[in-house]
Design a protein around this motif. Structure first.
Motif, PDB file in Angstrom:
ATOM      1  N   PHE B  34      34.223  26.512  37.666  1.00 26.38           N
ATOM      2  CA  PHE B  34      33.292  27.575  38.014  1.00 26.38           C
ATOM      3  C   PHE B  34      32.285  27.783  36.884  1.00 26.38           C
ATOM      4  CE2 PHE B  34      35.914  29.392  41.464  1.00 26.38           C
ATOM      5  CZ  PHE B  34      37.146  28.838  41.162  1.00 26.38           C
ATOM      6  N   TYR B  36      29.840  31.113  35.771  1.00 25.42           N
ATOM      7  CA  TYR B  36      29.444  32.500  36.002  1.00 25.42           C
ATOM      8  C   TYR B  36      28.325  32.868  35.036  1.00 25.42           C
ATOM      9  CZ  TYR B  36      33.603  33.634  38.824  1.00 25.42           C
ATOM     10  OH  TYR B  36      34.552  33.699  39.809  1.00 25.42           O
ATOM     11  N   GLN B  38      26.376  36.352  33.177  1.00 31.29           N
ATOM     12  CA  GLN B  38      26.542  37.768  32.872  1.00 31.29           C
ATOM     13  C   GLN B  38      25.309  38.304  32.159  1.00 31.29           C
ATOM     14  OE1 GLN B  38      29.487  38.812  29.860  1.00 31.29           O
ATOM     15  NE2 GLN B  38      30.004  40.693  30.953  1.00 31.29           N
ATOM     16  N   LEU B  44      30.330  39.823  35.847  1.00 29.65           N
ATOM     17  CA  LEU B  44      30.002  38.408  35.988  1.00 29.65           C
ATOM     18  C   LEU B  44      29.663  38.089  37.435  1.00 29.65           C
ATOM     19  CD1 LEU B  44      31.703  38.513  33.289  1.00 29.65           C
ATOM     20  CD2 LEU B  44      32.344  36.160  33.818  1.00 29.65           C
ATOM     21  N   GLU B  88      24.219  35.478  29.453  1.00 29.63           N
ATOM     22  CA  GLU B  88      25.332  34.705  28.919  1.00 29.63           C
ATOM     23  C   GLU B  88      26.013  33.979  30.064  1.00 29.63           C
ATOM     24  OE1 GLU B  88      27.858  36.845  26.222  1.00 29.63           O
ATOM     25  OE2 GLU B  88      28.508  34.966  25.296  1.00 29.63           O
ATOM     26  N   PHE B  90      29.235  31.578  31.453  1.00 32.21           N
ATOM     27  CA  PHE B  90      30.639  31.269  31.231  1.00 32.21           C
ATOM     28  C   PHE B  90      31.099  30.179  32.193  1.00 32.21           C
ATOM     29  CE2 PHE B  90      31.852  34.555  28.275  1.00 32.21           C
ATOM     30  CZ  PHE B  90      30.923  35.554  28.494  1.00 32.21           C
ATOM     31  N   LEU B 104      41.897  32.377  36.380  1.00 31.05           N
ATOM     32  CA  LEU B 104      40.877  31.584  35.715  1.00 31.05           C
ATOM     33  C   LEU B 104      41.046  31.638  34.203  1.00 31.05           C
ATOM     34  CD1 LEU B 104      37.530  32.285  37.613  1.00 31.05           C
ATOM     35  CD2 LEU B 104      39.257  30.552  38.022  1.00 31.05           C
ATOM     36  N   PHE B 106      38.663  31.121  30.943  1.00 33.73           N
ATOM     37  CA  PHE B 106      37.243  31.124  30.642  1.00 33.73           C
ATOM     38  C   PHE B 106      36.948  30.491  29.277  1.00 33.73           C
ATOM     39  CE2 PHE B 106      35.212  33.663  33.918  1.00 33.73           C
ATOM     40  CZ  PHE B 106      36.284  34.287  34.520  1.00 33.73           C
ATOM     41  N   GLY B 107      35.789  29.841  29.188  1.00 35.52           N
ATOM     42  CA  GLY B 107      35.251  29.483  27.894  1.00 35.52           C
ATOM     43  C   GLY B 107      34.713  30.723  27.207  1.00 35.52           C
ATOM     44  N   LYS B 108      34.265  30.563  25.967  1.00 32.37           N
ATOM     45  CA  LYS B 108      33.813  31.701  25.192  1.00 32.37           C
ATOM     46  C   LYS B 108      32.360  32.068  25.448  1.00 32.37           C
ATOM     47  CE  LYS B 108      37.276  31.375  21.606  1.00 32.37           C
ATOM     48  NZ  LYS B 108      37.580  31.376  20.156  1.00 32.37           N
TER      49      LYS B 108
END
Lengths: 113, 116
Positions: B34, B36, B38, B44, B88, B90, B104, B106-108
């Motif tokens: 995925f 997303y 933000q 998100l 931002e 993600f 999920l 998530f990356g940073k």
């Protein structure tokens, strides 16, 4: 419109107080989630619930508690045991099957004063 | 363990230029991926997702992403960036978490700035 409602948007907590963040969804989703977001840290999972009256700890559950008495509601309590609670908190929901989209609320800012 | 890496913390591009945001994942089976977006102080919003089939996925707002299994990557692209794309981003992978499917990881995040 269907969606996820978080309240309050901004909340201030004194040292030693418990506070509760509200999350309500009308998407008829079974699964609900709480994430914490800190700058540069991404999203970290606090608690999740796949079904009413059941919930599981995520990666950073210490100092937090939840309940899931109704399908549409998943409140998060930030207890005094949480030593660094200042953060942005995001509630989310989805149908539990792997790959289904997670939908997010608009978030709540919690600041310790 | 399942993980997601977004190597770029902050990217700045000029308006009208092309964009590519990188995402690498670690996952044992076929991943569910995925992207997303933000905006500051907001929740998100899903841009796109990959489950199976065509490895080039189209999303909202003119974004696309390509799944490359050999590189364990799912990079996000846009041919021409608009100022409103500043936000931002993600990347996330659907995980089997604690015996329950669907959570999920998530990356940073990568923060995108757009120069006029």
């Amino acid at each position: 419109d269907g969606g996820i409602t978080q309240s309050p948007k901004y909340l201030f907590r004194k040292e030693g107080q418990n506070v509760t963040l509200s999350c309500e969804q009308n998407l008829n989703h079974d699964a609900m989630y709480w994430y914490r977001q800190d700058p540069g840290q991404g999203l970290r999972l606090i608690y999740y619930s796949q079904i009413v009256n059941d919930f599981q700890k995520g990666d950073i559950a210490e100092g937090y508690s939840v309940s899931r008495e109704k399908k549409e509601s998943f409140p998060l309590t930030v207890t005094s045991a949480q030593k660094n609670p200042t953060a942005f908190y995001l509630c989310a929901s989805k149908q539990p099957l792997l790959g289904n989209t997670i939908y997010f609320g608009e978030g709540s800012w919690l600041t310790v004063v | 363990a399942q993980s997601v890496t977004q190597p770029d913390i902050h990217i700045t591009v000029s308006e009208g230029a092309s964009l590519e945001l990188r995402c690498n994942y670690s996952y044992g089976a076929t991943p569910y991926l995925f992207w997303y977006v933000q905006s500051p102080g907001q929740g998100l919003q899903l841009l796109l997702k990959y489950f199976s089939g065509d490895t080039l996925v189209q999303g909202i707002k003119g974004f696309e992403a390509e799944f490359k299994r050999s590189q364990s990557s799912f990079n996000l692209r846009k041919p021409s960036v608009h100022w409103s794309d500043a936000a931002e981003y993600f990347c996330a992978v659907g995980a089997n978490y604690g015996g329950s499917q669907g959570n999920l990881i998530f990356g940073k995040g990568t923060k995108l700035s757009v120069k006029p």
